[in-house]
Design a protein around this motif. Structure first.
Motif, PDB file in Angstrom:
ATOM      1  N   LYS A  71      45.986  24.687  46.800  1.00  0.00           N
ATOM      2  CA  LYS A  71      46.672  24.418  45.537  1.00  0.00           C
ATOM      3  C   LYS A  71      46.442  25.589  44.585  1.00  0.00           C
ATOM      4  N   SER A  72      47.350  25.745  43.651  1.00  0.00           N
ATOM      5  CA  SER A  72      47.326  26.915  42.772  1.00  0.00           C
ATOM      6  C   SER A  72      45.996  27.077  42.051  1.00  0.00           C
ATOM      7  N   ASP A  73      45.425  25.972  41.568  1.00  0.00           N
ATOM      8  CA  ASP A  73      44.180  26.066  40.811  1.00  0.00           C
ATOM      9  C   ASP A  73      42.954  26.242  41.705  1.00  0.00           C
ATOM     10  N   LYS A  74      43.163  26.225  43.024  1.00  0.00           N
ATOM     11  CA  LYS A  74      42.051  26.403  43.963  1.00  0.00           C
ATOM     12  C   LYS A  74      42.098  27.757  44.666  1.00  0.00           C
ATOM     13  N   LYS A  75      43.116  28.554  44.340  1.00  0.00           N
ATOM     14  CA  LYS A  75      43.223  29.876  44.952  1.00  0.00           C
ATOM     15  C   LYS A  75      42.204  30.822  44.322  1.00  0.00           C
ATOM     16  N   PRO A  76      41.577  31.678  45.124  1.00  0.00           N
ATOM     17  CA  PRO A  76      40.627  32.644  44.552  1.00  0.00           C
ATOM     18  C   PRO A  76      41.350  33.672  43.693  1.00  0.00           C
ATOM     19  N   LEU A  77      40.665  34.133  42.669  1.00  0.00           N
ATOM     20  CA  LEU A  77      41.243  35.151  41.788  1.00  0.00           C
ATOM     21  C   LEU A  77      41.406  36.472  42.530  1.00  0.00           C
ATOM     22  N   THR A  78      42.496  37.167  42.228  1.00  0.00           N
ATOM     23  CA  THR A  78      42.716  38.505  42.750  1.00  0.00           C
ATOM     24  C   THR A  78      42.684  39.499  41.603  1.00  0.00           C
ATOM     25  N   ALA A  79      42.641  40.780  41.945  1.00  0.00           N
ATOM     26  CA  ALA A  79      42.589  41.816  40.909  1.00  0.00           C
ATOM     27  C   ALA A  79      43.824  41.769  40.011  1.00  0.00           C
ATOM     28  N   SER A  80      44.981  41.467  40.608  1.00  0.00           N
ATOM     29  CA  SER A  80      46.213  41.424  39.815  1.00  0.00           C
ATOM     30  C   SER A  80      46.215  40.249  38.829  1.00  0.00           C
ATOM     31  N   ASP A  81      45.494  39.173  39.169  1.00  0.00           N
ATOM     32  CA  ASP A  81      45.428  38.013  38.277  1.00  0.00           C
ATOM     33  C   ASP A  81      44.751  38.347  36.954  1.00  0.00           C
ATOM     34  N   ILE A  82      43.809  39.284  36.998  1.00  0.00           N
ATOM     35  CA  ILE A  82      43.083  39.633  35.769  1.00  0.00           C
ATOM     36  C   ILE A  82      43.473  41.026  35.273  1.00  0.00           C
ATOM     37  N   GLY A  83      44.615  41.518  35.783  1.00  0.00           N
ATOM     38  CA  GLY A  83      45.169  42.762  35.265  1.00  0.00           C
ATOM     39  C   GLY A  83      44.486  44.029  35.712  1.00  0.00           C
ATOM     40  N   LEU A  84      43.756  43.974  36.844  1.00  0.00           N
ATOM     41  CA  LEU A  84      43.094  45.169  37.348  1.00  0.00           C
ATOM     42  C   LEU A  84      43.971  45.863  38.378  1.00  0.00           C
ATOM     43  N   SER A  85      43.926  47.179  38.380  1.00  0.00           N
ATOM     44  CA  SER A  85      44.658  47.971  39.364  1.00  0.00           C
ATOM     45  C   SER A  85      43.642  48.679  40.249  1.00  0.00           C
ATOM     46  N   LEU A  86      43.626  48.318  41.519  1.00  0.00           N
ATOM     47  CA  LEU A  86      42.656  48.876  42.456  1.00  0.00           C
ATOM     48  C   LEU A  86      43.355  49.753  43.488  1.00  0.00           C
ATOM     49  N   GLU A  87      42.616  50.736  43.999  1.00  0.00           N
ATOM     50  CA  GLU A  87      43.152  51.578  45.055  1.00  0.00           C
ATOM     51  C   GLU A  87      43.212  50.796  46.366  1.00  0.00           C
ATOM     52  N   ASN A  88      44.195  51.151  47.189  1.00  0.00           N
ATOM     53  CA  ASN A  88      44.294  50.538  48.502  1.00  0.00           C
ATOM     54  C   ASN A  88      43.108  50.957  49.367  1.00  0.00           C
ATOM     55  N   GLU A  89      42.588  49.988  50.128  1.00  0.00           N
ATOM     56  CA  GLU A  89      41.471  50.279  51.013  1.00  0.00           C
ATOM     57  C   GLU A  89      41.963  50.965  52.282  1.00  0.00           C
TER      58      GLU A  89
END
Length: 227
Positions: A146-164
Motif C-alpha cells: 500500500k502507498s503508505d507502506k512503501k519505503p521512501l526513495t530519494a525522489s520522494d524527499i527531493g534528493l538527486s543521486l548518481e546512478n550506481e
C-alpha cells in the motif's frame, strides 16, 4: 563398466550444452512447459547410461528433439500473446486493492497459510500492508505494498543521486582480469602501483579485488578472516 563411464561423461556434457541452448531462464525460474522439458531430458539421459543395450544415439536424438521443441515453443511465446497465455497461463491476482480474492485462492488450491508464508518470504509480515499480490506464471509471488507502506526513495524527499555502477572485478583468486582492466582504460602498471600502495607484492595473495565507480581499488586478501 568402461562403456557406462564414457556414456555418462558424454551425456552429462551433452545435457549441459542442451540446457544452455535452451536459455538462461531455465537456470532460474521455469515455466510449466520448461519444467516438463527439463524432467524429460533428465529421464532420457539416464536410460542409455543405465542400459548399454540401448543405442546411444537414441538418447541423443530424443534430447535434441526436446530442446528443438522447447526453442520452437519459446519463439511462439515471443511472437504471440494468445499462445503465451495458453502455454504459460496468466498471472493470478490473489490480493486486489487490499482484499483477498478468495475465489482465485480456491481455483489455485492455495490456502491462507501458504499465502501468508509467501508474503513473509517477501518481507510482508502483515497482510494489511499489501495492496496487490500477484502469482506469476513461473510460480513467483509479486507483492505491491500500500502507498503508505512503501519505503521512501530519494525522489520522494527531493534528493538527486548518481546512478550506481557495478564494481568491476579485476582480480579473482589471484588471477588478473586484463580484459576488465582494458574496459576501464587501465593497465597493469596502474594496478601494480595501487597494489604497492596497499603493501601487496604478490597478486596470488589476493582472493578478490574490484574497482568501484570512484576508481578505488578494493581488495580482499586470502585467509584474511581465518584464525
Amino acid at each position: 563398466m568402461i562403456t557406462i563411464f564414457f556414456r555418462t561423461i558424454f551425456l552429462f556434457i551433452f545435457v549441459v550444452i542442451a540446457i544452455r541452448i535452451m536459455g538462461k531462464a531455465e537456470l532460474s525460474e521455469l515455466q510449466p512447459f520448461e519444467l516438463v522439458v527439463i524432467i524429460m531430458i533428465a529421464e532420457l539421459a539416464s536410460i542409455p547410461m543405465e542400459d548399454v543395450n540401448i543405442p546411444f544415439i537414441n538418447g541423443i536424438v530424443s534430447i535434441f528433439t526436446l530442446v528443438f521443441i522447447q526453442i520452437i515453443i519459446s519463439i511462439i511465446n515471443l511472437k504471440s500473446e494468445k499462445a503465451r497465455a495458453i502455454i504459460c497461463g496468466k498471472p493470478s491476482v490473489l490480493i486486489e486493492k487490499g482484499k483477498i480474492v478468495e475465489k482465485e485462492l480456491r481455483n489455485l488450491r492455495i490456502n491462507m497459510n501458504d499465502l501468508i508464508e509467501q508474503l513473509r518470504l517477501k518481507n510482508f509480515h502483515n497482510i494489511n500492508d499489501v495492496e496487490f499480490a500477484i502469482l506469476e506464471t513461473n510460480g513467483d509471488l509479486s507483492v505491491i505494498p500500500k502507498s503508505d507502506k512503501k519505503p521512501l526513495t530519494a525522489s520522494d524527499i527531493g534528493l538527486s543521486l548518481e546512478n550506481e555502477n557495478l564494481p568491476m572485478s579485476i582480480i579473482i583468486d589471484g588471477k588478473i582480469n586484463y580484459n576488465n582492466l582494458k574496459k576501464i582504460s587501465l593497465d597493469f602498471n596502474w594496478l601494480y602501483k595501487e597494489l604497492k600502495k596497499q603493501n601487496i607484492n604478490d597478486v596470488t595473495d589476493i582472493l578478490y579485488a574490484s574497482i568501484d565507480k570512484n576508481m578505488n581499488l578494493n581488495i580482499h586478501k586470502k585467509n584474511e578472516n581465518e584464525t
